[in-house]
Write an enzyme that holds these catalytic residues in place. Structure first.
Site, PDB file in Angstrom:
ATOM      1  N   LEU A   1       0.849  -1.202   0.000  1.00  0.00           N
ATOM      2  CA  LEU A   1       0.000   0.000   0.000  1.00  0.00           C
ATOM      3  C   LEU A   1       0.880   1.247   0.000  1.00  0.00           C
ATOM      4  O   LEU A   1       1.771   1.369   0.839  1.00  0.00           O
ATOM      5  CB  LEU A   1      -0.887   0.009   1.256  1.00  0.00           C
ATOM      6  N   HIS A   2       0.632   2.130  -0.947  1.00  0.00           N
ATOM      7  CA  HIS A   2       1.413   3.374  -0.950  1.00  0.00           C
ATOM      8  C   HIS A   2       0.667   4.567  -1.532  1.00  0.00           C
ATOM      9  O   HIS A   2       1.219   5.658  -1.609  1.00  0.00           O
ATOM     10  CB  HIS A   2       2.719   3.176  -1.722  1.00  0.00           C
ATOM     11  N   ARG A   3      -0.590   4.385  -1.942  1.00  0.00           N
ATOM     12  CA  ARG A   3      -1.315   5.514  -2.542  1.00  0.00           C
ATOM     13  C   ARG A   3      -1.557   6.580  -1.480  1.00  0.00           C
ATOM     14  O   ARG A   3      -2.008   6.264  -0.364  1.00  0.00           O
ATOM     15  CB  ARG A   3      -2.677   5.079  -3.078  1.00  0.00           C
TER      16      ARG A   3
END
Ligand code: UD1
Length: 387
Positions: free
Chosen positions: A220-222
């Site tokens: 997850l990195h958004r």
């Protein structure tokens, strides 16, 4: 044909951030093995720079060292985009390439396209036409603008051409070639590193995975998921629920790690059930994706890699610019709907997860098709200039 291409100068390939490398590596190999292609020059903007985000992937992908590194580093969108432009311009002026090849949708993609097109140098966009229709995503802005100004647009799925047609782009410039990211996947799969070897690199106690060998992979990195306390707390609550069903492995992107620290959220992670790792190399990620029972992600590339490998993927977003992964592949959009995610996890663990098929032309040969089209295209352009 060769003399005109040579007269036009090199093919300048640009990378900036992690997801660019696996797209560019096979393309450079195909261009270099094409008998009539001019030389390729690799420019790295330096948008990503950590060893873990950069050097390891170059090594894994056998991507040669950049000929030029602009070392722009991190910053706001305006700072990063403008700094890439400012530093890229003199490189283009000096080298006078025959074209500039950009991939994907990161800030470097747009910045280098903009510099080149204003100098009359054709821009070639690989992975064109993808649209999430969500303009709050920085990548969507980068995609829209890059596609408007580039000369040749290579697409990975049919929806892309429809999007481009709607935006008034001539179909003569659009070519469906398949997915270069899957070229890298196929070339490297045999070298994928399995979970026990990944964990051993960090001396991590893997007992939980011995008791329950099935695991889930998280990436997850958004900004929409990790930049704000509220959304990151929601994510952690959901992951806590999922981790009660199967142990999780979570390579943390630097953006996500920074938010965990900024909001003091580490204690929300049950570290017996969720193993947090630093960003992984390409071969480690392939091994983790391939062997996972399921993947929970907000990455674009991983939606495609799970579809190519037939691994169930739950995408923590409300939309995707890669609809074929939902229509034909194993991808399901779940947002941050905890109940929905747990239902899907139960289904997958019961063997009733979504099955898919590998989309058309995701066959490991997309970069060959690009080289076969691009080299004669440059030659024709050269002929018309020198005629
Ligand atoms: C960028 C891309 C995104 C892509 C992602 C893959 C844009 C707008 N976004 O997002 O599309 O999915 O890369 O990773 O281009 N940092 C490090 N080390 C690095 C690089 C970054 O610590 O090598 C940290 C910095 O604190 C930086 C933050 O990560 O501020 C974000 O990096 P940035 O390149 O701005 O955006 P990403 O979130 O990585």
């Amino acid at each position: 044909m060769g003399e005109f291409v040579q007269a036009l100068g090199s093919i300048m390939c640009v990378v900036g951030a992690r997801p660019n490398y696996m797209k560019m590596a096979p393309l450079i190999r195909s261009l270099r093995s094409h008998p009539d292609a001019p030389e390729t020059v690799l420019v790295h903007t330096g948008q990503h720079y950590d060893v873990a985000m950069n050097d390891r992937l170059f090594a894994d992908l056998k991507l040669r060292s950049p000929d030029v590194n602009l070392d722009v580093g991190s910053g706001t969108h305006a700072q990063q985009t403008s700094e890439v432009m400012r530093r890229f311009e003199p490189v283009v002026d000096t080298m006078q390439p025959s074209c500039v090849v950009v991939v994907g949708d990161v800030n470097s993609t747009l910045a280098c396209s903009l510099v080149s097109v204003k100098k009359g140098i054709p821009v070639i966009h690989v992975e064109a036409g993808l649209r999430s229709f969500d303009r709050s995503m920085p990548e969507e802005i980068n995609r829209l603008l890059t596609d408007q100004i580039c000369d040749v647009l290579y697409t990975t799925e049919h929806s892309a051409a429809e999007n481009l047609r709607r935006e008034g782009i001539s179909m003569q410039r659009v070519h469906f070639v398949g997915n270069v990211m899957i070229d890298s996947l196929m070339a490297s799969l045999q070298h994928a590193v399995p979970l026990p070897a990944v964990l051993a690199n960090y001396g991590i106690d893997a007992s939980v995975f011995r008791e329950q060998p099935t695991f889930g992979l998280i990436t997850l990195h958004r900004p929409s998921n990790v930049d704000h306390r509220g959304s990151l707390e929601e994510v952690l609550t959901i992951l806590a629920g999922v981790s009660r069903k199967l142990p999780l492995v979570w390579p943390l992107h630097p953006r996500t790690r920074a938010s965990m620290e900024r909001f003091s959220l580490w204690e929300r992670l049950d570290q017996r059930r969720v193993v947090a790792l630093p960003p992984q190399g390409y071969l480690e990620m392939l091994g983790l994706i391939k062997d996972a029972a399921l993947v929970i992600t907000d990455s674009g590339g991983i939606q495609e890699e799970t579809t190519a490998l037939g691994v169930p993927c739950l995408t923590m977003r409300e939309n995707t610019e890669r609809p074929i992964t939902v229509e034909q592949g194993t991808n399901v959009l779940v947002g941050r709907d905890g109940g929905l995610i747990l239902r899907h996890v139960d289904e997958i663990l019961a063997g009733a997860g979504k099955r898919g098929r590998v989309p058309e032309l995701w066959d490991g040969r997309a970069s060959e098709r690009i080289a076969a089209h691009l080299v004669p295209w440059l030659a024709r352009r050269g002929e018309s200039i020198y005629a």
